[in-house]
Motif scaffolding. Structure first.
Motif, PDB file in Angstrom:
ATOM      1  N   ASP A  22       0.825  -1.199   0.000  1.00 46.14           N
ATOM      2  CA  ASP A  22       0.000   0.000   0.000  1.00 46.14           C
ATOM      3  C   ASP A  22       0.864   1.255   0.000  1.00 46.14           C
ATOM      4  O   ASP A  22       2.085   1.188  -0.200  1.00 46.14           O
ATOM      5  N   HIS A 167     -20.729  -3.387  -5.258  1.00 46.41           N
ATOM      6  CA  HIS A 167     -19.740  -3.735  -6.277  1.00 46.41           C
ATOM      7  C   HIS A 167     -20.381  -4.694  -7.275  1.00 46.41           C
ATOM      8  O   HIS A 167     -20.883  -5.760  -6.886  1.00 46.41           O
ATOM      9  N   VAL A 187     -10.729  -7.211  -1.030  1.00 43.57           N
ATOM     10  CA  VAL A 187     -10.469  -5.970  -1.773  1.00 43.57           C
ATOM     11  C   VAL A 187     -11.679  -5.051  -1.674  1.00 43.57           C
ATOM     12  O   VAL A 187     -11.549  -3.851  -1.355  1.00 43.57           O
ATOM     13  N   TRP A 188     -12.868  -5.591  -1.935  1.00 38.37           N
ATOM     14  CA  TRP A 188     -14.085  -4.767  -1.886  1.00 38.37           C
ATOM     15  C   TRP A 188     -14.323  -4.234  -0.474  1.00 38.37           C
ATOM     16  O   TRP A 188     -14.701  -3.067  -0.297  1.00 38.37           O
ATOM     17  N   ASP A 191     -11.854  -1.443   0.337  1.00 42.29           N
ATOM     18  CA  ASP A 191     -12.166  -0.252  -0.449  1.00 42.29           C
ATOM     19  C   ASP A 191     -13.385   0.485   0.098  1.00 42.29           C
ATOM     20  O   ASP A 191     -13.506   1.709  -0.068  1.00 42.29           O
ATOM     21  N   GLU A 195     -11.210   5.823   4.191  1.00 33.92           N
ATOM     22  CA  GLU A 195      -9.810   5.945   3.797  1.00 33.92           C
ATOM     23  C   GLU A 195      -8.909   6.282   4.983  1.00 33.92           C
ATOM     24  O   GLU A 195      -7.769   5.794   5.062  1.00 33.92           O
TER      25      GLU A 195
END
Length: 251
Positions: A22, A167, A187-188, A191, A195
């Protein structure tokens, strides 16, 4: 670790690559899961019960649950070794463990996973007694990266979850089993979280349950709640059916 520790395990050396880390140059949780998936495929092949062997029986391996402990960050360009080993049949599941050993030779990541064998045409779990002559029911190694099996991710009773994203399953999500690859769920989930959380805090503990396939073109709703320990639970749903449930505890 002594040389003997590696004798009954499948191992590969790797360097944490730029596309696996990251913005802090730390190995992403999903990157570890990608590596674990790769090791599971080749580890099973080495023991002669991979998908190429199961295929003529109309069967394939399916990951049901996984638990990961990130003991410390794995950094960009860090030379590492990843290990996996088959732990045999326990209850309903075939177990497989993993470790990443960092540049210091100590475990940076420990993980255990629970697998079933599925009949591809009927989309049902195959009984272990059918598999006894194909898949070893005994452990490859007596060692455990994590002693207990990966647990069930339970949404708190009576809790009101919040929809934090959706998604649609697209080309880049789908693997050769014709459904969203299991790593994509993490991942989803990452995300969809804030943040300021995922960019500043390290995931210390991850547990995920895979309960239903997500097919190309389907839209997965991502529902969220925090539990009493402050862990983030993300539930993926398609048409009110739970696809996955994941618990992420940050440092």
């Amino acid at each position: 670790m002594t040389d003997k520790y590696f004798e009954d395990k499948f191992c590969e050396d790797f360097v944490a690559a730029c596309y696996q880390v990251d913005r802090r140059k730390i190995l992403r949780p999903a990157a570890f899961l990608d590596l674990a998936q790769h090791m599971a495929v080749f580890g099973a092949d080495k023991l002669a019960f991979g998908d190429d062997v199961l295929g003529p029986y109309g069967c394939t391996w399916v990951l049901a649950r996984q638990h990961v402990r990130f003991e410390r960050p794995v950094m960009h360009k860090e030379p590492c070794r990843i290990l996996t080993w088959h732990k045999g049949l326990q209850g309903l599941f075939f177990l497989r463990d993993y470790q990443i050993l960092g540049a210091d030779g100590e475990p940076a990541v420990n993980s255990t996973s629970s697998w079933v064998v599925m009949n591809i045409a009927e989309r049902r779990v195959v009984r272990a007694d059918f598999l006894g002559d194909i898949v070893s029911l005994d452990p490859q190694s007596p060692d455990s990266a994590i002693e207990a099996q990966a647990g069930k991710v339970a949404v708190p009773r009576g809790a009101d979850l919040t929809l934090i994203g959706t998604h649609r399953v697209l080309y880049s999500d789908v693997d050769y089993n014709q459904h969203a690859n299991n790593v994509k769920y993490t991942v989803w989930a990452m995300d969809a979280l804030p943040e300021e959380l995922v960019n500043t805090k390290m995931v210390k503990d991850l547990t995920i349950n895979f309960n239903r396939e997500a097919r190309p073109g389907e839209t997965v709703e991502l529902w969220h709640i925090t539990d009493a320990d402050g862990a983030h639970i993300i539930e993926g749903r398609v048409d009110d059916h739970q696809v996955f449930a994941e618990r992420l505890l940050f440092e």
